[in-house]
Write a protein that holds these residues in place. Structure first.
Motif, PDB file in Angstrom:
ATOM      1  N   MET A 111       0.872  -1.146   0.034  1.00  9.77           N
ATOM      2  CA  MET A 111      -0.006   0.044   0.029  1.00  9.77           C
ATOM      3  C   MET A 111       0.912   1.353   0.093  1.00  9.77           C
ATOM      4  O   MET A 111       0.429   1.976  -0.878  1.00  9.77           O
ATOM      5  CB  MET A 111      -0.926   0.026   1.253  1.00  9.77           C
ATOM      6  CG  MET A 111      -1.848  -1.294   0.948  1.00  9.77           C
ATOM      7  SD  MET A 111      -2.936  -1.372   2.803  1.00  9.77           S
ATOM      8  CE  MET A 111      -3.795   0.140   2.737  1.00  9.77           C
ATOM      9  N   ALA A 112       1.897   1.285   0.676  1.00 12.48           N
ATOM     10  CA  ALA A 112       2.829   2.369   0.928  1.00 12.48           C
ATOM     11  C   ALA A 112       3.468   2.453  -0.616  1.00 12.48           C
ATOM     12  O   ALA A 112       3.526   3.822  -0.866  1.00 12.48           O
ATOM     13  CB  ALA A 112       3.892   2.430   1.919  1.00 12.48           C
ATOM     14  N   THR A 113       4.015   1.332  -1.132  1.00 16.39           N
ATOM     15  CA  THR A 113       4.638   1.673  -2.583  1.00 16.39           C
ATOM     16  C   THR A 113       3.586   2.065  -3.315  1.00 16.39           C
ATOM     17  O   THR A 113       3.963   2.977  -4.376  1.00 16.39           O
ATOM     18  CB  THR A 113       5.203   0.205  -3.020  1.00 16.39           C
ATOM     19  OG1 THR A 113       5.947  -0.328  -2.081  1.00 16.39           O
ATOM     20  CG2 THR A 113       5.690  -0.027  -4.175  1.00 16.39           C
ATOM     21  N   ARG A 114       2.387   1.729  -3.311  1.00 16.94           N
ATOM     22  CA  ARG A 114       1.236   2.186  -4.267  1.00 16.94           C
ATOM     23  C   ARG A 114       1.023   3.803  -3.986  1.00 16.94           C
ATOM     24  O   ARG A 114       0.748   4.329  -5.018  1.00 16.94           O
ATOM     25  CB  ARG A 114      -0.138   1.396  -4.327  1.00 16.94           C
ATOM     26  CG  ARG A 114      -1.325   1.707  -5.121  1.00 16.94           C
ATOM     27  CD  ARG A 114      -2.516   0.805  -4.826  1.00 16.94           C
ATOM     28  NE  ARG A 114      -2.251  -0.501  -4.858  1.00 16.94           N
ATOM     29  CZ  ARG A 114      -2.650  -1.277  -4.277  1.00 16.94           C
ATOM     30  NH1 ARG A 114      -3.255  -1.248  -3.230  1.00 16.94           N
ATOM     31  NH2 ARG A 114      -2.357  -2.756  -4.754  1.00 16.94           N
ATOM     32  N   MET A 121      -0.585   6.561  11.138  1.00 13.41           N
ATOM     33  CA  MET A 121      -0.509   7.958  11.487  1.00 13.41           C
ATOM     34  C   MET A 121      -1.096   8.587  10.316  1.00 13.41           C
ATOM     35  O   MET A 121      -1.606   9.892  10.347  1.00 13.41           O
ATOM     36  CB  MET A 121       0.663   8.607  11.852  1.00 13.41           C
ATOM     37  CG  MET A 121       1.264   7.865  13.128  1.00 13.41           C
ATOM     38  SD  MET A 121       0.212   7.979  14.615  1.00 13.41           S
ATOM     39  CE  MET A 121       0.593   9.767  15.075  1.00 13.41           C
ATOM     40  N   LEU A 122      -0.703   7.966   8.990  1.00 10.88           N
ATOM     41  CA  LEU A 122      -1.336   8.635   7.788  1.00 10.88           C
ATOM     42  C   LEU A 122      -2.723   7.830   7.524  1.00 10.88           C
ATOM     43  O   LEU A 122      -3.198   8.308   6.186  1.00 10.88           O
ATOM     44  CB  LEU A 122      -0.375   8.299   6.771  1.00 10.88           C
ATOM     45  CG  LEU A 122       1.034   9.079   6.830  1.00 10.88           C
ATOM     46  CD1 LEU A 122       2.106   8.652   5.921  1.00 10.88           C
ATOM     47  CD2 LEU A 122       0.722  10.433   6.775  1.00 10.88           C
ATOM     48  N   GLY A 123      -3.196   7.014   8.353  1.00 12.74           N
ATOM     49  CA  GLY A 123      -4.517   6.440   7.895  1.00 12.74           C
ATOM     50  C   GLY A 123      -4.298   5.075   7.331  1.00 12.74           C
ATOM     51  O   GLY A 123      -5.485   4.501   7.014  1.00 12.74           O
ATOM     52  N   PHE A 124      -3.108   4.633   7.147  1.00  8.32           N
ATOM     53  CA  PHE A 124      -3.142   3.132   6.680  1.00  8.32           C
ATOM     54  C   PHE A 124      -3.742   2.163   7.535  1.00  8.32           C
ATOM     55  O   PHE A 124      -3.440   2.212   8.825  1.00  8.32           O
ATOM     56  CB  PHE A 124      -1.724   2.933   6.382  1.00  8.32           C
ATOM     57  CG  PHE A 124      -1.149   3.525   5.244  1.00  8.32           C
ATOM     58  CD1 PHE A 124      -0.826   2.676   4.016  1.00  8.32           C
ATOM     59  CD2 PHE A 124      -0.525   4.812   5.223  1.00  8.32           C
ATOM     60  CE1 PHE A 124      -0.237   3.243   2.841  1.00  8.32           C
ATOM     61  CE2 PHE A 124      -0.174   5.548   4.028  1.00  8.32           C
ATOM     62  CZ  PHE A 124       0.239   4.448   2.930  1.00  8.32           C
ATOM     63  N   GLY A 125      -4.749   1.494   6.918  1.00  5.06           N
ATOM     64  CA  GLY A 125      -5.287   0.632   8.035  1.00  5.06           C
ATOM     65  C   GLY A 125      -6.420   1.185   8.914  1.00  5.06           C
ATOM     66  O   GLY A 125      -6.538   0.455   9.889  1.00  5.06           O
ATOM     67  N   ALA A 126      -6.642   2.269   8.796  1.00  3.83           N
ATOM     68  CA  ALA A 126      -7.515   3.048   9.725  1.00  3.83           C
ATOM     69  C   ALA A 126      -8.861   2.131  10.073  1.00  3.83           C
ATOM     70  O   ALA A 126      -9.521   1.973  11.343  1.00  3.83           O
ATOM     71  CB  ALA A 126      -8.080   4.275   9.237  1.00  3.83           C
ATOM     72  N   GLU A 127      -9.321   1.207   9.084  1.00  2.00           N
ATOM     73  CA  GLU A 127     -10.536   0.531   9.455  1.00  2.00           C
ATOM     74  C   GLU A 127     -10.257  -0.439  10.430  1.00  2.00           C
ATOM     75  O   GLU A 127     -11.121  -0.629  11.589  1.00  2.00           O
ATOM     76  CB  GLU A 127     -10.847  -0.134   8.283  1.00  2.00           C
ATOM     77  CG  GLU A 127     -11.781   0.742   7.270  1.00  2.00           C
ATOM     78  CD  GLU A 127     -12.235  -0.361   6.075  1.00  2.00           C
ATOM     79  OE1 GLU A 127     -13.218   0.190   5.221  1.00  2.00           O
ATOM     80  OE2 GLU A 127     -11.526  -1.443   5.722  1.00  2.00           O
ATOM     81  N   ILE A 128      -9.065  -1.160  10.581  1.00  3.20           N
ATOM     82  CA  ILE A 128      -8.714  -2.020  11.653  1.00  3.20           C
ATOM     83  C   ILE A 128      -8.613  -1.309  12.927  1.00  3.20           C
ATOM     84  O   ILE A 128      -9.009  -1.701  13.975  1.00  3.20           O
ATOM     85  CB  ILE A 128      -7.540  -2.827  11.148  1.00  3.20           C
ATOM     86  CG1 ILE A 128      -7.604  -3.576   9.980  1.00  3.20           C
ATOM     87  CG2 ILE A 128      -6.940  -3.484  12.546  1.00  3.20           C
ATOM     88  CD1 ILE A 128      -6.349  -4.539   9.374  1.00  3.20           C
ATOM     89  N   TYR A 129      -7.920  -0.204  13.027  1.00  2.00           N
ATOM     90  CA  TYR A 129      -7.434   0.464  14.251  1.00  2.00           C
ATOM     91  C   TYR A 129      -8.640   1.132  14.859  1.00  2.00           C
ATOM     92  O   TYR A 129      -8.751   1.401  15.982  1.00  2.00           O
ATOM     93  CB  TYR A 129      -6.320   1.518  14.015  1.00  2.00           C
ATOM     94  CG  TYR A 129      -5.212   0.848  13.562  1.00  2.00           C
ATOM     95  CD1 TYR A 129      -4.297   0.256  14.606  1.00  2.00           C
ATOM     96  CD2 TYR A 129      -4.607   1.011  12.429  1.00  2.00           C
ATOM     97  CE1 TYR A 129      -3.141  -0.119  14.217  1.00  2.00           C
ATOM     98  CE2 TYR A 129      -3.247   0.442  12.090  1.00  2.00           C
ATOM     99  CZ  TYR A 129      -2.766  -0.192  12.763  1.00  2.00           C
ATOM    100  OH  TYR A 129      -1.517  -0.742  12.510  1.00  2.00           O
ATOM    101  N   LEU A 130      -9.663   1.584  13.867  1.00  2.00           N
ATOM    102  CA  LEU A 130     -10.982   2.147  14.474  1.00  2.00           C
ATOM    103  C   LEU A 130     -11.955   1.081  14.886  1.00  2.00           C
ATOM    104  O   LEU A 130     -13.022   1.434  15.358  1.00  2.00           O
ATOM    105  CB  LEU A 130     -11.512   2.789  13.481  1.00  2.00           C
ATOM    106  CG  LEU A 130     -10.803   4.262  12.973  1.00  2.00           C
ATOM    107  CD1 LEU A 130     -11.607   4.801  12.047  1.00  2.00           C
ATOM    108  CD2 LEU A 130     -10.781   5.243  14.437  1.00  2.00           C
ATOM    109  N   GLY A 131     -11.342  -0.250  14.686  1.00  2.00           N
ATOM    110  CA  GLY A 131     -12.353  -1.547  15.147  1.00  2.00           C
ATOM    111  C   GLY A 131     -13.452  -1.629  14.288  1.00  2.00           C
ATOM    112  O   GLY A 131     -14.343  -2.602  14.433  1.00  2.00           O
ATOM    113  N   LEU A 132     -13.438  -1.132  13.052  1.00  2.00           N
ATOM    114  CA  LEU A 132     -14.485  -1.196  12.344  1.00  2.00           C
ATOM    115  C   LEU A 132     -14.622  -2.725  11.674  1.00  2.00           C
ATOM    116  O   LEU A 132     -15.751  -3.187  11.317  1.00  2.00           O
ATOM    117  CB  LEU A 132     -14.459  -0.383  10.840  1.00  2.00           C
ATOM    118  CG  LEU A 132     -14.586   1.095  11.234  1.00  2.00           C
ATOM    119  CD1 LEU A 132     -14.205   2.060  10.108  1.00  2.00           C
ATOM    120  CD2 LEU A 132     -16.060   1.624  12.066  1.00  2.00           C
ATOM    121  N   LEU A 133     -13.680  -3.362  11.452  1.00  2.00           N
ATOM    122  CA  LEU A 133     -13.715  -4.796  10.825  1.00  2.00           C
ATOM    123  C   LEU A 133     -13.858  -5.860  11.903  1.00  2.00           C
ATOM    124  O   LEU A 133     -14.303  -7.008  11.566  1.00  2.00           O
ATOM    125  CB  LEU A 133     -12.188  -5.218  10.360  1.00  2.00           C
ATOM    126  CG  LEU A 133     -11.812  -4.183   8.850  1.00  2.00           C
ATOM    127  CD1 LEU A 133     -10.487  -4.914   8.489  1.00  2.00           C
ATOM    128  CD2 LEU A 133     -13.081  -4.234   8.192  1.00  2.00           C
TER     129      LEU A 133
END
Length: 249
Positions: A39-42, A145-157
């Protein structure tokens, strides 16, 4: 670029990159380091050019005693000194950086942690992959910190309603894009067939076809369509070119 552009582009992790894991006895959703690097490379470009990290500090912190230091008597009567063994927590502190619109940005330091030596019911256990795990932890924390994987860290998954809604949205998006991807696949296959005409080595054509077949199979699996018509077309073109070159010898 809007303030949320990077966040919005990377907050959602493709489901095939996620997995369930246990952390401190709790079931959580996580994703691999390779997915984060992809994702970071993309987003920024190849690691080392568009983004990267620097190791600021590495340390090992001793924890509780697993085996007490003592002197034991061996079978032959000799005294054997048993050294004390403690649990060890490995920490890797890194600073990530990335390039955006030609300017380099540095992020705040982040720490990754992994139990290097731990207590088990069988005695002390040493984790040989401690460095890789600490690095993965630190990189994923930095990119979060840039939002990568925010769905996971916000508990949405872990929210079943959200997952159902997301699956429906993904299905609609897939169907809307499918026709265009099939047309692109047809063009790609035609290009492969044309490329065989310019190859002058029969064995090279065989290797070329094998590589193309793998790519077509992967794309057809993603599109949930039968790859046979496309492969047969490429195989026919490759065989025709090989026969043509063999006849000239």
């Amino acid at each position: 670029m809007s303030n949320m552009a990077i966040w919005d582009a990377n907050s959602s992790i493709p489901q095939e990159y996620t997995k369930r894991a246990k952390l401190n006895g709790q079931e959580i959703t996580t994703y691999s380091l390779q997915a984060a690097i992809l994702m970071a490379t993309r987003q920024f470009g190849p690691i080392g050019k568009g983004w990267g990290y620097e190791v600021v500090e590495e340390k090992n912190d001793d924890g509780d005693v697993i085996i007490q230091a003592e002197t034991i008597i061996g079978k032959d009567g000799q005294k054997i000194d048993q050294r004390e063994i403690r649990s060890v927590l490995h920490t890797l502190i890194i600073r990530c950086w990335y390039v955006l619109d030609g300017e380099r940005y540095e992020m705040p330091v982040q720490a990754g942690h992994t139990p290097k030596v731990m207590r088990t019911k069988y005695g002390p256990k040493f984790d040989e992959e401690y460095y890789k795990k600490s690095l993965a932890d630190a990189i994923k924390k930095s990119l979060s910190m840039l939002g990568f994987g925010a769905e996971i860290y916000l508990g949405l998954l872990d929210d079943q309603h959200y997952l159902a809604m997301k699956a429906e949205e993904d299905a609609i998006k897939f169907e809307s894009e499918k026709a265009g991807r099939i047309e692109a696949l047809k063009d790609k296959v035609s290009g492969y067939c044309e490329a065989y005409k310019y190859n002058t080595l029969p064995q090279s054509i065989k290797a070329q076809f094998t590589g193309h077949m793998g790519e077509v199979n992967r794309e057809c699996r993603a599109l949930n369509i039968n790859p046979d018509p496309y492969i047969k077309k490429m195989e026919s073109a490759a065989n025709a070119r090989r026969e043509e070159l063999t006849a000239k010898r």
